[in-house]
Design an enzyme around this catalytic site. Sequence first.
Site, PDB file in Angstrom:
ATOM      1  N   GLU A  95       0.966  -1.250  -0.122  1.00 31.70           N
ATOM      2  CA  GLU A  95       0.078  -0.042  -0.051  1.00 31.70           C
ATOM      3  C   GLU A  95       0.772   1.251   0.005  1.00 31.70           C
ATOM      4  O   GLU A  95       2.202   1.290   0.596  1.00 31.70           O
ATOM      5  CB  GLU A  95      -0.791  -0.066   1.272  1.00 31.70           C
ATOM      6  CG  GLU A  95      -2.004  -1.153   1.262  1.00 31.70           C
ATOM      7  CD  GLU A  95      -2.762  -0.978   2.481  1.00 31.70           C
ATOM      8  OE1 GLU A  95      -2.696   0.104   3.238  1.00 31.70           O
ATOM      9  OE2 GLU A  95      -3.622  -2.168   2.824  1.00 31.70           O
ATOM     10  N   HIS A 152      -1.656   3.205   8.718  1.00 29.05           N
ATOM     11  CA  HIS A 152      -2.837   2.132   8.538  1.00 29.05           C
ATOM     12  C   HIS A 152      -2.119   0.808   9.154  1.00 29.05           C
ATOM     13  O   HIS A 152      -1.212   0.092   8.724  1.00 29.05           O
ATOM     14  CB  HIS A 152      -2.913   1.795   7.082  1.00 29.05           C
ATOM     15  CG  HIS A 152      -3.925   0.714   6.918  1.00 29.05           C
ATOM     16  ND1 HIS A 152      -4.268  -0.255   5.719  1.00 29.05           N
ATOM     17  CD2 HIS A 152      -4.834   0.200   7.692  1.00 29.05           C
ATOM     18  CE1 HIS A 152      -5.091  -0.989   5.993  1.00 29.05           C
ATOM     19  NE2 HIS A 152      -5.606  -0.712   7.301  1.00 29.05           N
TER      20      HIS A 152
END
Length: 244
Positions: free
Chosen positions: A57, A104
């Site tokens: 990501e 995250h």
Amino acid sequence: NKPDVRKAIIDELKDYDIIAFQEIRDSSQSYFPKLMEELPAYDYVVSARLGRTSSKEQYAFIYRKEIELVESHVFTDSEDVFEREPFIATFKIDNRTFDIVQIHTKPDDAENEIDELLKIRTSTNQIWLGDFNADCSYYDETQEEPYNWIIPDSEDTTVKSTNCTYDRIVVTDELAQAVRGYHVNKLTEYNYTFQIEISDHYPVSIFLNVSAVGIASNVTNTTGSTAADNNTSTNTTNTTVSYN
């Protein structure tokens, strides 16, 4: 491939001055720059692709062109604490600077990652934000310290049927005096089917009175070291949002 969804995301982003954008999974790294072409009033900076596995990501910061990006870097995680290393940026508005650290977390390791995240101090004026997974089965909310957790436990930041405050914004004591409120954007103008196309999390934001922000002092990191990356100008009231 979904023009209506893309338009909705762009329309939502225009409400904010600085945006922390997460879970960019496009391996071609072509979609996000195309999205930004439709936001000419904003600049952006994107992290490297991050993650321990092949499922990588990227983080991004999107910010109005009047705001100065002083520098940005990915935290050097020498002890491999984080599934995705935090992305840190320093912004300057009206000669006031503040640092934003976004993350995250890996859900099953959220408690440890949050604990280590809040040890990363680069400035007295600092914000930590993102999808912390800081609720429900992943995190004991009674541990919400140190610093000031702005999004309260009573808020649901997930679009689906879960009732969890996964998304958080935390600020230092020095910066707390400049926070004038928060908002969880429930995207009420859209039905559930379209909401879930936009994101499975609601955008969360704070209102920051820049004139009340003190002069920042640098703080030495207590976890690992940092490596620099890049880039770079103002509103008296600024909004910072986490968008997943």
